[in-house]
Write an enzyme that holds these catalytic residues in place. Structure first.
Site, PDB file in Angstrom:
ATOM      1  N   CYS A 130       0.819  -1.227   0.000  1.00  0.00           N
ATOM      2  CA  CYS A 130       0.000   0.000   0.000  1.00  0.00           C
ATOM      3  C   CYS A 130       0.855   1.280   0.000  1.00  0.00           C
ATOM      4  CB  CYS A 130      -0.938   0.003   1.197  1.00  0.00           C
ATOM      5  SG  CYS A 130      -0.202  -0.622   2.706  1.00  0.00           S
ATOM      6  N   HIS A 250      -3.329   6.281   4.541  1.00  0.00           N
ATOM      7  CA  HIS A 250      -1.890   6.415   4.822  1.00  0.00           C
ATOM      8  C   HIS A 250      -1.424   7.787   4.327  1.00  0.00           C
ATOM      9  CE1 HIS A 250      -1.741   2.292   5.882  1.00  0.00           C
ATOM     10  NE2 HIS A 250      -1.004   1.793   4.903  1.00  0.00           N
TER      11      HIS A 250
END
Ligand code: NAP
Ligand code: 3JM
Length: 348
Positions: A130, A250
């Site tokens: 990710c 994130h």
């Protein structure tokens, strides 16, 4: 035989798998069947696809008979065991785990960056980590324009990247802290590790296990995967990965050194604004910058806080944010499936 694709989701009950199911509902791919697979524990659970109930089945080698595309997101050991079984039965596997990412025979793909490498697949295609995905999506247009010598990144990662149980742990630990009860962490930073630390009101500078060179595996993934996706082993990459008490989204503070001198920030904003999959949110005069809360549920990678290094003429700072479960995982996988069809690499 009926036309259309039969798609299996392995890990359908998980944090990533459940997003895959939602995206498979939305895609314009011609889908004739969706099969939902997980461990024995969830066999019999009912999930919905386009309003219709589908019963989750235990993932077994024979589950992949008649499957065209298998989206794997159930951990590395499940992928190592079952991805070859799926390929043997004629499926193309899009794997979200680190199991095959660095295998030279396995393309590691972010469609905005290296879609063409799909043409070299041998049945398994790896979806990057990710943190890597959102970083390379934002940096590739700058690499194309100015060349890239070096990347130094520090991450601010959400707990959903560590799965459903880490989301539960953040909620429980936060309640315990607010109720002035002692912490009782059992998952983070790494399932099965010797020590656990509470994520509530904390920042944990460990994601995944430590390696001999003192970097964590998450940091090593960012370093190695970035070079492979960009196709350049000469780019110097260093990463520090940190877990924060955020459920989803994130963020990354990224510093790059380019080969050519970047003329000005306005040009960088223009390049990024016209890049696929990137949205620029960068206006300090209006306090505009990307934040995880605003990225949740969105497919793009958001970039802001763009600044030239005051002392290094080819240095640039950026702040890169994305939904780790979407572009960081499920959306990148579904995008890969869409690319495979568009490139004629899979029969419909
Ligand atoms: P999660 O919320 O813990 O979900 C795990 C899923 O895997 C559940 O559906 C679980 O099913 C299933 N599973 C566990 N053991 C299994 C087995 N032996 N056979 C079949 N299914 C099994 O984790 P997650 O966050 O969704 O992540 C899943 C995996 O995706 C991670 O381990 C990682 O490798 C990968 N991942 C990749 C990224 C990325 O950046 N690309 C991001 C996050 C995660 P049950 O309901 O039966 O337990
Ligand atoms: C994100 O195999 C496992 O235990 C999964 C570990 C893991 C990974 C991984 O290495 O596949 C958890 C969360 C990732 C990832 O995307 O790299």
């Amino acid at each position: 035989m009926e036309n259309g694709l039969a798609v299996a989701i392995v890990g359908a009950t998980g944090a990533v798998g459940s997003q895959m199911l939602r995206l498979v509902e939305e895609t314009s791919l011609p889908i004739k069947q969706v099969k939902l697979l997980a461990s024995k524990r969830s066999a019999g659970v009912t999930l919905t696809y386009k309003g219709q109930p589908i019963t989750v089945e235990e993932a077994l080698p024979e589950s992949f008979e008649g499957i065209d595309i298998a989206l794997f997101s159930a951990g590395g050991s499940v992928s190592k065991q079952l991805a070859p079984e799926a390929v043997k039965r004629g499926a193309v596997v899009i794997d979200n785990t680190s199991a095959f990412r660095m295998d030279p025979n396995t393309p590691l793909v972010v469609p905005e960056v290296n879609e063409d490498s799909l043409k070299q697949h041998h049945g398994i295609i790896a979806n990057p980590n990710c943190s890597t995905i959102q970083m390379v999506t934002a940096l590739e247009p700058l690499r194309q324009a100015y060349g890239l010598k070096r990347i130094i990144v520090s991450t601010y990662q959400a707990v959903s990247g560590a799965g459903q149980s880490a989301i539960e742990e953040l909620k429980k630990e936060t309640l315990r802290a607010l109720n002035q009860e002692p912490p009782k962490p059992e998952i983070l930073p790494v399932k099965g590790a010797e020590k656990h630390y509470s994520i509530a009101f904390n920042a944990i500078p460990q994601i995944d296990v430590f390696q001999d060179n003192l970097f964590t595996f998450e940091e090593i993934k960012m370093i190695n995967e970035t070079k492979k996706i960009m196709g350049d082993d000469e780019i110097a990459v260093a990463a520090t990965c940190v877990r924060l008490p955020i459920i989803t989204g994130h963020a990354e503070s990224v510093y790059i050194e380019t080969n050519d001198i970047i003329p000005d920030v306005a040009t960088v904003r223009e390049i990024l604004a016209s890049a696929p999959g990137v949205t620029v949110a960068d206006d300090p005069s209006r306090q505009l910058y990307p934040m995880p809360i605003d990225a949740v549920g969105k497919k793009d990678v958001f970039v802001g806080r763009i600044r030239k290094d005051p002392d290094v003429e080819n240095g640039l700072h950026l702040w890169i944010v994305s939904d780790n479960l979407l572009k960081g995982a499920a959306w990148n996988s579904v995008q890969i499936a869409e690319s495979l069809v568009e490139l004629g690499l899979i029969r419909v």
